[in-house]
Write an enzyme that holds these catalytic residues in place. Sequence first.
Site, PDB file in Angstrom:
ATOM      1  N   ASP A 168      74.905  -2.001  89.283  1.00  0.00           N
ATOM      2  CA  ASP A 168      73.918  -1.527  88.316  1.00  0.00           C
ATOM      3  C   ASP A 168      73.814  -2.503  87.153  1.00  0.00           C
ATOM      4  O   ASP A 168      74.745  -2.634  86.356  1.00  0.00           O
ATOM      5  CB  ASP A 168      74.323  -0.143  87.813  1.00  0.00           C
ATOM      6  CG  ASP A 168      73.300   0.450  86.848  1.00  0.00           C
ATOM      7  OD1 ASP A 168      72.189  -0.094  86.753  1.00  0.00           O
ATOM      8  OD2 ASP A 168      73.618   1.465  86.205  1.00  0.00           O
TER       9      ASP A 168
ATOM     10  N   ASP B  85      66.208   3.306  88.107  1.00  0.00           N
ATOM     11  CA  ASP B  85      66.669   4.312  87.156  1.00  0.00           C
ATOM     12  C   ASP B  85      65.808   4.241  85.904  1.00  0.00           C
ATOM     13  O   ASP B  85      64.954   5.090  85.655  1.00  0.00           O
ATOM     14  CB  ASP B  85      68.145   4.046  86.852  1.00  0.00           C
ATOM     15  CG  ASP B  85      68.736   4.974  85.801  1.00  0.00           C
ATOM     16  OD1 ASP B  85      67.995   5.662  85.098  1.00  0.00           O
ATOM     17  OD2 ASP B  85      69.972   5.005  85.667  1.00  0.00           O
TER      18      ASP B  85
ATOM     19  N   LYS C 285      79.197  -2.140  86.968  1.00  0.00           N
ATOM     20  CA  LYS C 285      78.256  -2.648  85.978  1.00  0.00           C
ATOM     21  C   LYS C 285      78.164  -4.174  86.070  1.00  0.00           C
ATOM     22  O   LYS C 285      79.176  -4.888  86.024  1.00  0.00           O
ATOM     23  CB  LYS C 285      78.697  -2.248  84.570  1.00  0.00           C
ATOM     24  CG  LYS C 285      78.584  -0.749  84.301  1.00  0.00           C
ATOM     25  CD  LYS C 285      77.162  -0.243  84.432  1.00  0.00           C
ATOM     26  CE  LYS C 285      77.045   1.233  84.080  1.00  0.00           C
ATOM     27  NZ  LYS C 285      75.670   1.741  84.297  1.00  0.00           N
TER      28      LYS C 285
ATOM     29  N   LYS D  76      66.919  10.934  85.122  1.00  0.00           N
ATOM     30  CA  LYS D  76      67.655  11.330  83.926  1.00  0.00           C
ATOM     31  C   LYS D  76      66.877  12.457  83.229  1.00  0.00           C
ATOM     32  O   LYS D  76      65.721  12.283  82.840  1.00  0.00           O
ATOM     33  CB  LYS D  76      67.824  10.136  82.979  1.00  0.00           C
ATOM     34  CG  LYS D  76      68.595   8.957  83.596  1.00  0.00           C
ATOM     35  CD  LYS D  76      70.074   9.253  83.652  1.00  0.00           C
ATOM     36  CE  LYS D  76      70.853   8.125  84.349  1.00  0.00           C
ATOM     37  NZ  LYS D  76      70.883   6.872  83.593  1.00  0.00           N
TER      38      LYS D  76
END
Length: 368
Positions: free
Chosen positions: A193, A241, A165, A265
């Site tokens: 990410d 994403d 992250k 997702k």
Amino acid sequence: MQIENIKAYHVVQPFVDGPYRMSKGRVADAFDAVIVAVTSDSGLTGWGEMAPLGNFYSAAFPAGTRAGVPEIAPHLIGQDPRGLAGIGRLMDTVFKGHPYIKSALDMACWDLAARAANVPLVTLLGGKESDTAELYKVVTHGSVDAMAALAKRIVKDGFHRLQVKVGGNVHEDVERVTAVAASVPKGTVIFCDANAGWTSYQARRFADATRAIDYTFEQPCTTIDENMAVRRMLDKPMVLDESVTSLEEMLEIHRRGAADGLTLKISRLGGITKTRLIRDVAVDLGFMITVEDTGGAEIDTSAMAHLSLSTPEERRLHAIAFHEWVTVRTASNMPPVTGSRMGIPDGPGLGIDVIPELLGKPFFEIGR
């Protein structure tokens, strides 16, 4: 076959490892799940789950799901759950937008349809491409030393894929990723990410300062335009994403050459029906694919596993085992995890055996 009864449960799922931390002070202590049971007049029940990672993570409001399911469910009574495209159109007709609210209902209908056919869900999704999918683990945002130590521990446990992250102070994130990369064996797969936490200016600074590190850049900025500004100077693969919210957005990403891979997702897209459609088109267009969700336990993880294993292996990036993140159990015969790989449970539908007593009292029920 007709839908005869729908129940909805609210289940808070605390994290095994404590708070989940992202950049900009975004912290979650648990998944806030809605689980639905859709029962047909044949006596079969299908299960679905939707669980956002906090209000800060995506446009999915847990309380909104609990309010929305009772608005949609009455319209599904008497419908054939095997008519999955029709179920989706009906939900979009009676309730505009808010795809995350529809996700668990759609998932339950897929589970019910596969159970009625006495086949695993993966069969209806195109067939199993491999027995297991490679898992990744998350290195959550924290101090340089804490992140490096966590990365070393994950690799020691046998995992070879890390999602690190970033998205905070650029200089500090450069130090974090440099330390993580130095702490793990060469060849460890690293995704950085940012969860759309940076401007293109910040993301370009980070990318320039980390050219010597081998990683894939995941969703550095919010908009496709901002991400394109980064991609034009990037010498690494990019995965999007948060930008993938619909078939139309995926096609726009393809048209502009904005990414090499996509993370889909389930709840963000509105359920298995739309996730499968986008997945199949994206595969044909040449994208690398990860199928997961915003959170959940055994039900949602099983759906993710079925979608992952029906994705061609050469186009599949990795998967994640969310049911191992949480302290509560909702089902037996959960998705099997061996080492760093996850399979699907044996049995029809999702394959899991939900234990209603573990869910508490439903907050909503309609039908007989």
